[in-house]
Design a protein around this motif. Structure first.
Motif, PDB file in Angstrom:
ATOM      1  N   PRO A 281       0.806  -1.225   0.000  1.00 12.56           N
ATOM      2  CA  PRO A 281       0.000   0.000   0.000  1.00 12.56           C
ATOM      3  C   PRO A 281       0.840   1.278   0.000  1.00 12.56           C
ATOM      4  O   PRO A 281       0.523   2.232  -0.714  1.00 12.56           O
ATOM      5  N   ARG A 282       1.945   1.290   0.772  1.00 13.56           N
ATOM      6  CA  ARG A 282       2.787   2.493   0.834  1.00 13.56           C
ATOM      7  C   ARG A 282       4.227   2.210   0.425  1.00 13.56           C
ATOM      8  O   ARG A 282       5.150   2.921   0.837  1.00 13.56           O
ATOM      9  N   ILE A 283       4.418   1.187  -0.382  1.00 12.45           N
ATOM     10  CA  ILE A 283       5.755   0.870  -0.894  1.00 12.45           C
ATOM     11  C   ILE A 283       5.676   0.674  -2.406  1.00 12.45           C
ATOM     12  O   ILE A 283       4.835  -0.077  -2.908  1.00 12.45           O
ATOM     13  N   PHE A 284       6.524   1.389  -3.134  1.00 14.57           N
ATOM     14  CA  PHE A 284       6.717   1.197  -4.566  1.00 14.57           C
ATOM     15  C   PHE A 284       8.223   1.197  -4.765  1.00 14.57           C
ATOM     16  O   PHE A 284       8.845   2.248  -4.940  1.00 14.57           O
ATOM     17  N   LYS A 285       8.817   0.014  -4.690  1.00 15.41           N
ATOM     18  CA  LYS A 285      10.268  -0.097  -4.705  1.00 15.41           C
ATOM     19  C   LYS A 285      10.725  -0.809  -5.966  1.00 15.41           C
ATOM     20  O   LYS A 285      10.608  -2.028  -6.092  1.00 15.41           O
ATOM     21  N   PHE A 286      11.236  -0.014  -6.911  1.00 16.75           N
ATOM     22  CA  PHE A 286      11.739  -0.552  -8.174  1.00 16.75           C
ATOM     23  C   PHE A 286      13.237  -0.765  -8.046  1.00 16.75           C
ATOM     24  O   PHE A 286      13.926  -0.006  -7.354  1.00 16.75           O
ATOM     25  N   HIS A 287      13.754  -1.771  -8.726  1.00 14.05           N
ATOM     26  CA  HIS A 287      15.158  -2.125  -8.537  1.00 14.05           C
ATOM     27  C   HIS A 287      16.111  -1.027  -9.008  1.00 14.05           C
ATOM     28  O   HIS A 287      17.255  -0.954  -8.548  1.00 14.05           O
ATOM     29  N   ASP A 288      15.647  -0.140  -9.879  1.00 15.44           N
ATOM     30  CA  ASP A 288      16.493   0.950 -10.368  1.00 15.44           C
ATOM     31  C   ASP A 288      15.650   2.213 -10.509  1.00 15.44           C
ATOM     32  O   ASP A 288      15.071   2.473 -11.567  1.00 15.44           O
ATOM     33  N   GLU A 289      15.577   3.017  -9.424  1.00 14.10           N
ATOM     34  CA  GLU A 289      14.712   4.209  -9.451  1.00 14.10           C
ATOM     35  C   GLU A 289      15.221   5.275 -10.411  1.00 14.10           C
ATOM     36  O   GLU A 289      14.482   6.175 -10.800  1.00 14.10           O
ATOM     37  N   SER A 290      16.491   5.170 -10.854  1.00 20.68           N
ATOM     38  CA  SER A 290      17.043   6.180 -11.755  1.00 20.68           C
ATOM     39  C   SER A 290      16.351   6.177 -13.118  1.00 20.68           C
ATOM     40  O   SER A 290      16.454   7.160 -13.864  1.00 20.68           O
ATOM     41  N   ILE A 291      15.628   5.111 -13.428  1.00 17.75           N
ATOM     42  CA  ILE A 291      14.923   5.051 -14.712  1.00 17.75           C
ATOM     43  C   ILE A 291      13.903   6.187 -14.830  1.00 17.75           C
ATOM     44  O   ILE A 291      13.603   6.660 -15.930  1.00 17.75           O
ATOM     45  N   PHE A 292      13.392   6.660 -13.695  1.00 18.55           N
ATOM     46  CA  PHE A 292      12.402   7.736 -13.707  1.00 18.55           C
ATOM     47  C   PHE A 292      13.049   9.108 -13.894  1.00 18.55           C
ATOM     48  O   PHE A 292      12.360  10.096 -14.143  1.00 18.55           O
ATOM     49  N   ARG A 293      14.373   9.187 -13.748  1.00 18.23           N
ATOM     50  CA  ARG A 293      15.089  10.451 -13.944  1.00 18.23           C
ATOM     51  C   ARG A 293      15.732  10.540 -15.322  1.00 18.23           C
ATOM     52  O   ARG A 293      16.118  11.629 -15.757  1.00 18.23           O
ATOM     53  N   TYR A 294      15.834   9.433 -15.998  1.00 17.68           N
ATOM     54  CA  TYR A 294      16.513   9.392 -17.295  1.00 17.68           C
ATOM     55  C   TYR A 294      15.755  10.234 -18.317  1.00 17.68           C
ATOM     56  O   TYR A 294      14.543  10.096 -18.498  1.00 17.68           O
ATOM     57  N   HIS A 295      16.464  11.168 -18.962  1.00 22.62           N
ATOM     58  CA  HIS A 295      15.857  12.076 -19.947  1.00 22.62           C
ATOM     59  C   HIS A 295      14.630  12.790 -19.373  1.00 22.62           C
ATOM     60  O   HIS A 295      13.600  12.933 -20.031  1.00 22.62           O
ATOM     61  N   ASN A 296      14.754  13.225 -18.105  1.00 18.51           N
ATOM     62  CA  ASN A 296      13.668  13.944 -17.422  1.00 18.51           C
ATOM     63  C   ASN A 296      12.365  13.150 -17.377  1.00 18.51           C
ATOM     64  O   ASN A 296      11.268  13.722 -17.415  1.00 18.51           O
ATOM     65  N   GLY A 297      12.483  11.833 -17.281  1.00 20.42           N
ATOM     66  CA  GLY A 297      11.303  10.982 -17.164  1.00 20.42           C
ATOM     67  C   GLY A 297      10.501  10.854 -18.436  1.00 20.42           C
ATOM     68  O   GLY A 297       9.334  10.454 -18.410  1.00 20.42           O
ATOM     69  N   LYS A 298      11.122  11.200 -19.574  1.00 17.83           N
ATOM     70  CA  LYS A 298      10.388  11.228 -20.849  1.00 17.83           C
ATOM     71  C   LYS A 298       9.706   9.901 -21.158  1.00 17.83           C
ATOM     72  O   LYS A 298       8.601   9.872 -21.714  1.00 17.83           O
ATOM     73  N   LYS A 299      10.339   8.793 -20.783  1.00 15.71           N
ATOM     74  CA  LYS A 299       9.769   7.469 -21.054  1.00 15.71           C
ATOM     75  C   LYS A 299       8.388   7.309 -20.428  1.00 15.71           C
ATOM     76  O   LYS A 299       7.542   6.572 -20.946  1.00 15.71           O
ATOM     77  N   PHE A 300       8.143   8.020 -19.325  1.00 16.32           N
ATOM     78  CA  PHE A 300       6.896   7.834 -18.587  1.00 16.32           C
ATOM     79  C   PHE A 300       5.876   8.942 -18.834  1.00 16.32           C
ATOM     80  O   PHE A 300       4.792   8.924 -18.260  1.00 16.32           O
ATOM     81  N   SER A 301       6.227   9.900 -19.683  1.00 22.17           N
ATOM     82  CA  SER A 301       5.301  11.009 -19.929  1.00 22.17           C
ATOM     83  C   SER A 301       3.996  10.535 -20.560  1.00 22.17           C
ATOM     84  O   SER A 301       2.942  11.152 -20.370  1.00 22.17           O
ATOM     85  N   LYS A 302       4.032   9.434 -21.303  1.00 19.86           N
ATOM     86  CA  LYS A 302       2.808   8.928 -21.931  1.00 19.86           C
ATOM     87  C   LYS A 302       1.808   8.405 -20.903  1.00 19.86           C
ATOM     88  O   LYS A 302       0.621   8.231 -21.215  1.00 19.86           O
ATOM     89  N   TYR A 303       2.274   8.150 -19.679  1.00 14.60           N
ATOM     90  CA  TYR A 303       1.380   7.698 -18.613  1.00 14.60           C
ATOM     91  C   TYR A 303       0.903   8.854 -17.734  1.00 14.60           C
ATOM     92  O   TYR A 303       0.139   8.642 -16.796  1.00 14.60           O
TER      93      TYR A 303
END
Length: 418
Positions: A281-303
């Motif tokens: 419920p209060r944990i979202f732990k991805f093995h590599d959180e830096s993926i969300f910072r790569y290219h200013n998070g552009k990969k996730f902008s579609k979401y």
């Protein structure tokens, strides 16, 4: 147009964790924010705060807010450039039906003469002079409207401090509204991945519709408005998880005696001991959180789609910064995300469409929409700012109605002719 061209800086900041870690975060927060103000040289500054005083309420939080405001307004960078200020912070924690923990600080430059605030009781504009501070109950402050969202907006959650605050300003001839807003968070990561859109997304939409409808049906004439605060807009977590963990083995864990899942673990196909993602419920732990910072998070902008439903009434400048939440609160981890939620663009600045005619944008006068403290720990939220030059020579109240009825072209034609 020179004397009517006003540099405006809008800043939104959820400061809950700043007040809970006052030893180091408060000093860093003030330093980075004042550095931005000094660098951009605005003549009008509006800071909107959410969760002022911290995530817990009480006498200590009230005193902490008073001390924070005293320190901030006492800084030499403020005193030297701004001769008028307004600071209003809702710390009326005794009255649950009204308490929002919202706050605001407005700074007016010594060189900006014609500035007034709307008095909602006397129904008239009043010139801004000197400094005025009110911290606690704001019921006696006539220059703002404040509302906590009604209890029925919290169908499955505790009646928390979510709401909005409105002020109306007049600079030269230009009248506009500024709204500070705090919408509902995602209470459980496990619930947020059940469907698209999530039930949290639906409730946030309902609340923002409520705010915009209040503006539209207000007894005041319509004026250009800016909404900036913690909208808690999240990525489409269901699709994010499906994208990150497509085809990976899942382990659903239940607590003893409970039928519902309390934890989901996604593991590597070949290495069962390697965990890709842990969800609670209060944990979202991805093995590599830096993926969300790569290219200013552009990969996730579609979401990042929650704002789509409001584009007929509001617009936003292009996001070129990484998700603003949830950062680690460890002062040594300046750019690392925490593991409580999926990183998202929660802190935003939205404008009504008629602002397009008021903002002067060209190569020599760029609009800047960005993040404060990119390399500094600022708490779990990084402040977001919008800086622009405003043409203050137009009668915006009358023209806003024409935009509503006849489209934005009419106000463009009007302002270019004055």
């Amino acid at each position: 147009m020179g004397e009517h061209l006003v540099p405006v800086l809008l800043i939104t900041a959820n400061v809950g964790s700043v007040f809970e870690n006052r030893g180091g975060l408060e000093e860093r927060w003030i330093r980075e924010t004042l550095s931005t103000i000094t660098r951009l040289k605005p003549k009008f500054v509006a800071l909107h705060f959410q969760e002022s005083g911290g995530k817990e309420s009480g006498e200590e939080s009230l005193q902490n807010v008073k001390e924070f405001v005293r320190i901030f307004l006492g800084q030499s960078q403020v005193k030297e450039k701004f001769d008028r200020a307004r600071a209003w912070f809702d710390q009326d924690y005794h009255v649950q039906e009204r308490y929002t923990a919202l706050g605001c600080i407005y700074l007016i430059s010594k060189s900006l003469e014609d500035v007034s605030l709307w008095d909602f009781e006397d129904c008239t504009f009043k010139r801004i002079i000197a400094e005025e501070i009110s911290i606690g109950s704001l019921t006696d402050v006539p220059f703002l409207e404040k509302e906590k969202f009604p209890l029925d907006f919290f169908p499955k959650f505790k009646w928390s401090r979510k709401g909005f605050m409105r002020t109306r300003w007049k600079i030269n001839k230009c009248v506009f509204d500024l709204l500070n807003i705090h919408l509902f968070h995602d209470a459980s990561n496990l619930v947020s991945i059940e469907m698209t859109p999530s039930e949290y997304t639906k409730n946030r939409k309902r609340a923002l519709d409520h705010v915009l409808d209040r503006l539209h049906h207000s007894c005041l004439p319509m004026a250009p408005h800016v909404l900036f605060g913690d909208f808690n807009f999240r990525l489409d977590n269901k699709r994010v998880v499906e994208s990150l963990c497509a085809g990976l083995p899942q382990q659903h864990i239940r607590k003893d005696g409970e039928s519902s899942t309390s934890k989901i673990i996604f593991r590597d196909r070949k290495k069962a001991d390697k965990v890709f993602l842990t969800l609670e419920p209060r944990i979202f732990k991805f093995h590599d959180e830096s993926i969300f910072r790569y290219h200013n998070g552009k990969k996730f902008s579609k979401y990042n789609r929650e704002f789509d439903a409001f584009q007929d009434r509001l617009f936003e400048y292009n996001i070129s910064f990484i998700p603003s939440y949830p950062f680690s609160e460890n002062v040594k981890e300046t750019t690392v995300y925490g593991d409580s939620r999926c990183p998202s663009w929660c802190d935003r600045i939205f404008l009504s469409h008629c602002w397009k005619a008021l903002i002067v944008e060209r190569k020599s006068l760029p609009v800047v929409y960005d993040m404060i403290g990119k390399q500094t720990c600022m708490g779990d939220h990084k402040p977001i700012f919008l800086f622009f030059k405003m043409n203050s020579s137009g009668d915006t109240v009358n023209q806003a109605g024409r935009v509503q009825n006849g489209g934005p072209l009419e106000i463009v034609e009007y302002l270019t002719s004055v």
